[in-house]
Design a protein around this motif. Structure first.
Motif, short mmCIF file in Angstrom:
data_model
loop_
_atom_site.label_atom_id
_atom_site.label_comp_id
_atom_site.label_asym_id
_atom_site.label_seq_id
_atom_site.Cartn_x
_atom_site.Cartn_y
_atom_site.Cartn_z
N SER A 43 0.84 -1.21 0.00
CA SER A 43 0.00 0.00 0.00
C SER A 43 0.87 1.25 0.00
O SER A 43 0.59 2.22 -0.71
CB SER A 43 -0.94 0.01 1.20
OG SER A 43 -1.88 -1.02 1.10
N ALA A 44 1.92 1.23 0.80
CA ALA A 44 2.85 2.37 0.85
C ALA A 44 3.56 2.55 -0.49
O ALA A 44 3.75 3.68 -0.96
CB ALA A 44 3.86 2.19 1.97
N THR A 82 4.44 -6.70 -10.71
CA THR A 82 5.07 -7.65 -9.78
C THR A 82 4.35 -7.63 -8.43
O THR A 82 4.12 -8.69 -7.83
CB THR A 82 6.57 -7.34 -9.62
OG1 THR A 82 7.19 -7.37 -10.92
CG2 THR A 82 7.25 -8.34 -8.71
N MET A 83 3.95 -6.44 -7.97
CA MET A 83 3.16 -6.36 -6.73
C MET A 83 1.84 -7.10 -6.88
O MET A 83 1.42 -7.83 -5.99
CB MET A 83 2.86 -4.91 -6.35
CG MET A 83 3.95 -4.23 -5.59
SD MET A 83 3.38 -2.66 -4.87
CE MET A 83 3.22 -1.64 -6.34
N ASP A 84 1.17 -6.89 -8.02
CA ASP A 84 -0.09 -7.60 -8.28
C ASP A 84 0.12 -9.11 -8.20
O ASP A 84 -0.67 -9.82 -7.57
CB ASP A 84 -0.66 -7.23 -9.65
CG ASP A 84 -1.27 -5.84 -9.71
OD1 ASP A 84 -1.50 -5.23 -8.65
OD2 ASP A 84 -1.50 -5.36 -10.85
N ALA A 85 1.17 -9.59 -8.85
CA ALA A 85 1.45 -11.03 -8.85
C ALA A 85 1.77 -11.53 -7.44
O ALA A 85 1.30 -12.60 -7.03
CB ALA A 85 2.60 -11.34 -9.80
N LEU A 86 2.54 -10.76 -6.70
CA LEU A 86 2.88 -11.13 -5.33
C LEU A 86 1.62 -11.20 -4.46
O LEU A 86 1.41 -12.19 -3.73
CB LEU A 86 3.87 -10.12 -4.75
CG LEU A 86 4.20 -10.25 -3.26
CD1 LEU A 86 4.79 -11.62 -2.94
CD2 LEU A 86 5.14 -9.13 -2.84
N GLU A 87 0.78 -10.20 -4.54
CA GLU A 87 -0.44 -10.20 -3.74
C GLU A 87 -1.36 -11.35 -4.13
O GLU A 87 -2.00 -11.96 -3.25
CB GLU A 87 -1.15 -8.86 -3.87
CG GLU A 87 -0.39 -7.74 -3.19
CD GLU A 87 -0.90 -6.35 -3.50
OE1 GLU A 87 -0.59 -5.45 -2.71
OE2 GLU A 87 -1.58 -6.16 -4.53
N GLN A 88 -1.40 -11.71 -5.39
CA GLN A 88 -2.21 -12.85 -5.83
C GLN A 88 -1.64 -14.15 -5.28
O GLN A 88 -2.39 -15.01 -4.83
CB GLN A 88 -2.29 -12.90 -7.37
CG GLN A 88 -3.24 -13.96 -7.88
CD GLN A 88 -4.66 -13.73 -7.39
OE1 GLN A 88 -5.22 -12.63 -7.57
NE2 GLN A 88 -5.26 -14.72 -6.77
N GLU A 89 -0.31 -14.29 -5.31
CA GLU A 89 0.31 -15.50 -4.75
C GLU A 89 0.03 -15.62 -3.26
O GLU A 89 -0.24 -16.72 -2.77
CB GLU A 89 1.83 -15.48 -5.00
CG GLU A 89 2.19 -15.76 -6.44
CD GLU A 89 3.68 -15.71 -6.70
OE1 GLU A 89 4.47 -15.72 -5.73
OE2 GLU A 89 4.05 -15.66 -7.88
#
Length: 157
Positions: A43-44, A82-89
């Motif tokens: 978020s930050a 990459t953040m989107d992918a990380l949060e999905q994982e």
């Protein structure tokens, strides 16, 4: 504002974001549920990208820094995806197995910040009007990113 320059304030945010992401990796490896730590850090980071793209980059671009700003925008897109992918994982696996993706994000940020901090931020301190600097400082202190905002180059390639 504690920091004397935009460079100081924006670099501080970089360090705080990196520390949050690193704490997530350490926590996951220790078997802890640290998804709240990841949520705070991403978020930050999203808010930080917003403030750069909405407040810092437009006047720098107008003042002649087109190529460096375009590089930053392209890298923001890669970081965002990459953040989107990380949060999905994390959502799919409850955080397990996401450490490698988080390390990938940290690596992207390290390379990005190595360009942004010595080039973009000092140019902001040198080129921006006092009014724009005040607006940026105010946002850093208490601003929020609008719901649903996505960085300029976040669309999948």
């Amino acid at each position: 504002m504690d920091e004397a320059t935009l460079t100081d304030a924006l670099e501080r945010e970089h360090h705080e974001i990196d520390a949050g992401l690193e704490a997530f990796v350490v926590g996951i490896e220790a078997g802890q549920n640290v998804t709240a730590d990841l949520t705070r850090a991403t978020s930050a980071l999203r808010r930080h990208i917003y403030l750069e793209e909405e407040f810092l980059f437009p006047p720098l671009r107008s003042s002649g820094l087109l190529a460096p700003v375009l590089v930053m925008l392209r890298e923001h897109g890669e970081i965002w995806r990459t953040m989107d992918a990380l949060e999905q994982e994390v959502a799919d696996q409850d955080g397990r197995g996401a450490t490698e993706r988080c390390r990938e994000l940290l690596s992207l940020l390290e390379a990005h910040n190595a360009k942004e901090e010595p080039i973009i931020y000092p140019e902001g301190d040198a080129r921006l009007s006092g009014e724009v600097k005040e607006e940026l400082h105010a946002f850093i202190q208490r601003g929020t990113m609008p719901d649903g905002w996505v960085c300029a180059m976040a669309a999948p390639r």
